[in-house]
Design a protein around this motif. Structure first.
Motif, short mmCIF file in Angstrom:
data_model
loop_
_atom_site.label_atom_id
_atom_site.label_comp_id
_atom_site.label_asym_id
_atom_site.label_seq_id
_atom_site.Cartn_x
_atom_site.Cartn_y
_atom_site.Cartn_z
N GLN A 153 1.27 28.50 -12.96
CA GLN A 153 -0.11 28.38 -13.43
C GLN A 153 -0.36 26.96 -13.95
OE1 GLN A 153 -2.65 30.52 -13.08
NE2 GLN A 153 -1.15 31.64 -11.85
N PRO A 154 -1.51 26.38 -13.60
CA PRO A 154 -1.79 25.00 -14.01
C PRO A 154 -1.95 24.87 -15.53
CG PRO A 154 -3.71 25.98 -12.95
CD PRO A 154 -2.59 26.97 -12.82
N ILE A 155 -1.51 23.74 -16.05
CA ILE A 155 -1.69 23.48 -17.48
C ILE A 155 -3.04 22.82 -17.75
CG2 ILE A 155 0.78 23.32 -17.94
CD1 ILE A 155 0.49 20.25 -17.93
N HIS A 156 -3.71 22.36 -16.70
CA HIS A 156 -5.04 21.77 -16.82
C HIS A 156 -6.07 22.77 -16.27
CE1 HIS A 156 -3.10 18.01 -17.76
NE2 HIS A 156 -2.50 17.97 -16.59
N LEU A 157 -7.32 22.56 -16.60
CA LEU A 157 -8.36 23.42 -16.05
C LEU A 157 -8.45 23.29 -14.54
CD1 LEU A 157 -11.19 22.97 -18.70
CD2 LEU A 157 -9.67 24.92 -18.39
N ALA A 163 -6.49 22.84 -11.19
CA ALA A 163 -5.13 22.99 -10.65
C ALA A 163 -4.71 21.78 -9.83
CB ALA A 163 -5.05 24.26 -9.80
N LYS A 164 -5.66 21.15 -9.12
CA LYS A 164 -5.32 19.99 -8.31
C LYS A 164 -4.84 18.83 -9.19
CE LYS A 164 -7.80 18.86 -4.68
NZ LYS A 164 -8.87 18.31 -3.82
N VAL A 165 -5.50 18.65 -10.34
CA VAL A 165 -5.08 17.59 -11.27
C VAL A 165 -3.66 17.85 -11.76
CG1 VAL A 165 -5.54 16.56 -13.53
CG2 VAL A 165 -7.43 17.01 -11.97
N HIS A 166 -3.37 19.10 -12.05
CA HIS A 166 -2.02 19.47 -12.48
C HIS A 166 -1.00 19.13 -11.40
CE1 HIS A 166 1.21 21.72 -14.36
NE2 HIS A 166 1.29 22.53 -13.31
N GLY A 167 -1.33 19.46 -10.15
CA GLY A 167 -0.43 19.16 -9.04
C GLY A 167 -0.27 17.67 -8.82
N MET A 168 -1.36 16.93 -8.90
CA MET A 168 -1.30 15.47 -8.70
C MET A 168 -0.42 14.82 -9.77
SD MET A 168 -2.90 15.22 -6.00
CE MET A 168 -3.22 13.53 -5.71
N GLU A 169 -0.57 15.27 -11.00
CA GLU A 169 0.24 14.72 -12.09
C GLU A 169 1.72 14.97 -11.84
OE1 GLU A 169 0.49 16.54 -16.26
OE2 GLU A 169 -0.98 14.92 -16.48
N ALA A 170 2.06 16.19 -11.44
CA ALA A 170 3.46 16.53 -11.18
C ALA A 170 4.02 15.75 -9.99
CB ALA A 170 3.59 18.03 -10.93
N MET A 171 3.23 15.62 -8.91
CA MET A 171 3.71 14.88 -7.74
C MET A 171 3.87 13.40 -8.04
SD MET A 171 1.81 16.65 -4.46
CE MET A 171 0.14 16.55 -5.13
N THR A 172 2.96 12.84 -8.84
CA THR A 172 3.05 11.42 -9.22
C THR A 172 4.35 11.16 -9.96
OG1 THR A 172 0.65 11.22 -9.30
CG2 THR A 172 1.92 9.56 -10.50
N GLN A 173 4.70 12.07 -10.87
CA GLN A 173 5.95 11.90 -11.63
C GLN A 173 7.18 12.08 -10.75
OE1 GLN A 173 5.49 14.73 -14.81
NE2 GLN A 173 4.02 13.45 -15.92
N ALA A 174 7.08 12.92 -9.73
CA ALA A 174 8.23 13.19 -8.87
C ALA A 174 8.37 12.21 -7.71
CB ALA A 174 8.12 14.62 -8.31
N ALA A 175 7.35 11.41 -7.46
CA ALA A 175 7.36 10.49 -6.31
C ALA A 175 8.50 9.48 -6.42
CB ALA A 175 6.03 9.78 -6.19
N SER A 176 9.14 9.21 -5.30
CA SER A 176 10.25 8.25 -5.26
C SER A 176 9.78 6.81 -5.09
CB SER A 176 11.18 8.59 -4.10
OG SER A 176 11.70 9.88 -4.23
N HIS A 177 8.56 6.64 -4.58
CA HIS A 177 8.08 5.30 -4.24
C HIS A 177 6.87 4.90 -5.09
CE1 HIS A 177 10.86 5.76 -0.98
NE2 HIS A 177 10.18 6.76 -0.46
N GLU A 178 6.69 3.60 -5.21
CA GLU A 178 5.62 3.06 -6.05
C GLU A 178 4.24 3.24 -5.42
OE1 GLU A 178 4.35 -1.33 -7.59
OE2 GLU A 178 6.48 -0.82 -7.68
N ILE A 179 4.15 3.14 -4.10
CA ILE A 179 2.86 3.27 -3.43
C ILE A 179 2.62 4.74 -3.12
CG2 ILE A 179 1.53 2.69 -1.38
CD1 ILE A 179 2.91 -0.02 -1.40
#
Length: 185
Positions: free
Chosen positions: A127-131, A133-149
């Motif tokens: 379940q998303p921690i933000h209202l 869900a896409k923002v929650h997913g984007m935040e998690a993917m940004t933190q997990a990304a291996s590359h800068e771009i």
């Protein structure tokens, strides 16, 4: 000798004066906007020519593709496949979904097995921690990304094999820190 203006269509003279100045101000504002828009268009076209005329040959930094998914949209598999078929040296694809039972996850897993050489990760976030869900997913993917771009697009987007090369080309200039691409229907 005095000159008198006759009321037009029964509008009093002082109201005619106000209307005159109002329309004059609107006309001047429109002309000013047109000048600014023309300047912007000319500048945009000159920058477009600059990047189109001298595409960087060796500028292809590693890229992380971020794709939030939810449900099995129409043509989802073909849309996602187009990102696996990129003619680009180094990239990874990160997906975010709420749970394993989401129909989009089974499609991603099928593509993951079809393209084992493309690094792919699926983040199951619950379940998303933000209202939103896409923002929650984007935040998690940004933190997990291996590359800068980071290249971000929705699951309903389909691209050509040269998409990443076109998106990263403007980034070869030190003057550019972010780009965007318009979608066409």
């Amino acid at each position: 000798m005095h000159t008198y203006a006759l009321p037009i269509l029964g509008i009093p003279l002082h109201t005619q004066s106000i209307i005159y100045w109002l329309f004059l101000a609107l006309t001047c504002g429109s002309i000013g906007y047109c000048i600014i828009a023309c300047y912007g268009a000319v500048r945009f076209l000159s920058l477009k020519k600059k990047f189109a005329s001298a595409p960087p040959q060796n500028f292809h930094p590693p890229v992380s593709l971020l794709k939030p998914v939810y449900g099995a949209d129409r043509d989802l598999e073909d849309n996602l496949r187009s990102f696996y078929l990129q003619d680009y040296p180094t990239f990874e694809i990160l997906f975010s979904a709420r749970e394993e039972s989401d129909p989009a996850v089974s499609i991603v897993r099928r593509l993951q097995s079809e393209f084992p050489l493309v690094p792919t990760r699926i983040l199951l976030l619950g379940q998303p921690i933000h209202l939103n869900a896409k923002v929650h997913g984007m935040e998690a993917m940004t933190q997990a990304a291996s590359h800068e771009i980071l290249v971000i697009s929705d699951s309903d987007v389909r691209v050509s094999p040269d998409y990443l090369r076109k998106v990263d080309a403007p980034l070869s200039s030190l003057e550019v820190g972010m780009t965007t691409v318009l979608s066409k229907g």
